[in-house]
Design a protein around this motif. Structure first.
Motif, PDB file in Angstrom:
ATOM      1  N   TRP A   1       0.828  -1.216   0.000  1.00 33.25           N
ATOM      2  CA  TRP A   1       0.000   0.000   0.000  1.00 33.25           C
ATOM      3  C   TRP A   1       0.859   1.262   0.000  1.00 33.25           C
ATOM      4  O   TRP A   1       0.557   2.234  -0.676  1.00 33.25           O
ATOM      5  CB  TRP A   1      -0.907  -0.019   1.222  1.00 33.25           C
ATOM      6  N   ARG A   2       1.965   1.236   0.755  1.00 30.96           N
ATOM      7  CA  ARG A   2       2.790   2.433   0.918  1.00 30.96           C
ATOM      8  C   ARG A   2       3.906   2.534  -0.119  1.00 30.96           C
ATOM      9  O   ARG A   2       4.650   3.521  -0.149  1.00 30.96           O
ATOM     10  CB  ARG A   2       3.391   2.470   2.321  1.00 30.96           C
TER      11      ARG A   2
ATOM     12  N   TYR B   1      -9.039  -5.513  -4.127  1.00 30.23           N
ATOM     13  CA  TYR B   1      -9.524  -4.144  -4.003  1.00 30.23           C
ATOM     14  C   TYR B   1     -10.526  -3.822  -5.113  1.00 30.23           C
ATOM     15  O   TYR B   1     -11.500  -3.101  -4.896  1.00 30.23           O
ATOM     16  CB  TYR B   1      -8.353  -3.156  -4.054  1.00 30.23           C
TER      17      TYR B   1
ATOM     18  N   TYR C   1     -11.660   0.112  -5.452  1.00 26.84           N
ATOM     19  CA  TYR C   1     -10.602   1.118  -5.332  1.00 26.84           C
ATOM     20  C   TYR C   1      -9.287   0.469  -5.714  1.00 26.84           C
ATOM     21  O   TYR C   1      -9.202  -0.762  -5.887  1.00 26.84           O
ATOM     22  CB  TYR C   1     -10.548   1.704  -3.923  1.00 26.84           C
TER      23      TYR C   1
ATOM     24  N   ASN D   1      -4.900   0.052  -5.204  1.00 25.82           N
ATOM     25  CA  ASN D   1      -3.807   0.123  -4.240  1.00 25.82           C
ATOM     26  C   ASN D   1      -3.269   1.558  -4.213  1.00 25.82           C
ATOM     27  O   ASN D   1      -3.055   2.169  -5.254  1.00 25.82           O
ATOM     28  CB  ASN D   1      -2.689  -0.844  -4.649  1.00 25.82           C
ATOM     29  N   LYS D   2      -3.053   2.118  -3.022  1.00 25.70           N
ATOM     30  CA  LYS D   2      -2.723   3.534  -2.922  1.00 25.70           C
ATOM     31  C   LYS D   2      -1.365   3.870  -3.523  1.00 25.70           C
ATOM     32  O   LYS D   2      -1.199   4.897  -4.177  1.00 25.70           O
ATOM     33  CB  LYS D   2      -2.763   3.977  -1.457  1.00 25.70           C
TER      34      LYS D   2
ATOM     35  N   GLU E   1      -6.769   3.963   7.373  1.00 25.26           N
ATOM     36  CA  GLU E   1      -6.631   3.365   6.044  1.00 25.26           C
ATOM     37  C   GLU E   1      -6.413   1.866   6.123  1.00 25.26           C
ATOM     38  O   GLU E   1      -6.658   1.147   5.143  1.00 25.26           O
ATOM     39  CB  GLU E   1      -5.461   4.010   5.291  1.00 25.26           C
TER      40      GLU E   1
END
Length: 453
Positions: A145-146, A159, A166, A168-169, A178
């Motif tokens: 994610w990061r 996701y 949505y 993956n960030k 989050e």
């Protein structure tokens, strides 16, 4: 001749029915007005509780302006924390006692140090995976994610199947909430047995392992806000000891703080021999202030005089993710390098600082607490710049009651003081989690309400 009484009897029945209807309407409206009065009282109490939370917010900003010094947690005896009156309302600061357990159902009160937790944006996989309730799947999802390079895409399908879907960030976490979006983040993993997130086992919470305490989940031990400045308040950079030379800023710091002769002794101890004319000693590198301290042969008191002036970061603004060894729980300390393989030593650190509260002036106390027999653990801690005794971000978990113990409200704030002026960087309403003040506060207010009737 016989008289006819039937019309009179019918009239009486009609009159009685009308009277019964009017009485019923009067009772109905009476109850309606009573319910409306109670509802109005509840709304007024709720508004009063919200005003108490606003007052608590302003009060805490005042406390941090006046009582926080040099990145240290304010002494809890210097500010009000429990049943603080605001008119007819009261507020409490739901805190954590990380030195010892107050009791299975006793809530602690005070500010909470965000620097006492692992930072989701900087903690390594070897740290994250040992958090309470953590799973390998969630650890992998956090790293993915990061990851600003786009991540591995391992959980993109999951996701994409959510409603709404949505992506993956692929960017740093902005808040710990989050985590709820990530693969493997079920509620038990996140909150453990502590459903209302107040640090104690309440009557409505299940003690699954029957140990009498609320075993925490991942959320209790992580943050995204822990950071500390690499410069002084006037903008001057701290002394970077990543690479040390004989004539560099460290030598000047040691000479001005201690003495020229003592500075030479320390430089010799770390491997920098005073250079002969026309020669220059090779530089020495350090991975952390703890590593420097162990090699310097300084006393703990000497190191405490310069500890806050040292850094190994080349960042121009701040360093992120160090754990405050003075306030972290045993669960968090047990995730750090070296301590992961020796979880009992995390509790040793907690016991030491509880018994020696006046010796926690720098990270040097960790060496005394673990002792020389734990050199491998200290080596592992020293190769990672993961320890600090500084705190600049605090959580204020404020619960409030309106007049007569009605109108319960709860809001959690994160306050950042790194820039000198405290400012609120996060606000979350936790009222929906239910009562979080413990059974003793409830009993107190129930008795007070009965006395007022």
């Amino acid at each position: 001749m016989r008289t006819r009484a039937r019309p009179a009897g019918s009239t009486l029945v009609i009159v009685l029915w009308i009277a019964f209807g009017l009485v019923s309407l009067a009772i109905y409206f009476g109850y309606s007005m009573s319910f409306e009065l109670r509802a109005s009282d509840a709304r007024v109490s709720a508004m009063a509780a919200e005003q108490a939370i606003d007052a608590a917010e302003r009060y805490l900003l005042y406390v941090l302006v006046n009582y926080q010094t040099n990145g240290l947690m304010p002494d809890p005896t210097t500010y009000l924390r429990e049943a603080v009156p605001v008119g007819d309302s009261r507020f409490w600061l739901i805190g954590r006692d990380t030195n010892h357990t107050s009791g299975p159902n006793i809530v602690s009160f005070g500010l909470t140090d965000e620097n006492s937790k692992l930072n989701l944006n900087t903690a390594t996989s070897n740290m994250l995976v040992f958090l309470p309730n953590m799973t390998v799947d969630l650890t992998t999802a956090i790293l993915d994610w990061r990851d600003t390079n786009g991540g591995s895409g391992t959980f993109e399908t999951y996701y994409g199947m959510q409603n709404p879907p949505y992506q993956n960030k692929s960017a740093p976490f902005d808040s710990t909430e989050e985590l709820k979006l990530l693969y493997g983040a079920d509620m038990y993993t996140l909150v453990g047995e502590d459903l209302n997130r107040n640090g104690v086992l309440d009557p409505n919470e299940t003690d699954e392992n029957r140990n009498g305490v609320a075993d925490p989940g991942v959320l209790e031990c992580v943050t995204v806000y822990s950071r500390e400045p690499t410069t002084y308040s006037n903008g001057i950079a701290r002394v970077n000891i990543r690479t040390v030379t004989a004539n560099g800023p460290l030598a000047s710091l040691l000479q001005s703080t201690l003495s020229a002769s003592r500075a030479n002794q320390i430089l010799t101890a770390i491997g920098i021999v005073p250079p002969a004319p026309g020669r220059q000693s090779p530089p020495v590198t350090f991975a952390s202030p703890l590593q420097f301290y162990r090699r310097s042969q300084m006393t703990a008191d000497e190191f405490a005089q310069i500890a806050n002036a040292l850094t190994v970061s080349s960042a121009t603004n701040y360093i992120e993710g160090r754990v405050n060894v003075n306030t972290a729980s045993a669960a968090v300390l047990g995730c750090l390098p070296g301590l992961v393989e020796n979880p009992g030593l995390a509790q040793t650190l907690v016991n030491y600082r509880e018994q020696n509260p006046y010796r926690l002036t720098s990270i040097a106390w960790v060496v005394d607490a673990l002792g020389q027999n734990s050199s491998s653990v200290l080596d592992a801690l020293g190769t990672n710049d993961c320890l600090t005794t500084q705190s600049y971000q605090y959580a204020a978990d404020i619960a409030a009651l309106g007049p007569h113990g009605r109108g319960y409200r709860r809001v959690r704030f994160i306050i950042d003081t790194m820039d000198g002026t405290p400012k609120i960087v996060y606000r979350q309403d936790l009222t929906h989690l239910g009562w979080a003040l413990g059974s003793e506060v409830r009993k107190t207010w129930l008795l007070a309400s009965k006395d007022m009737r």
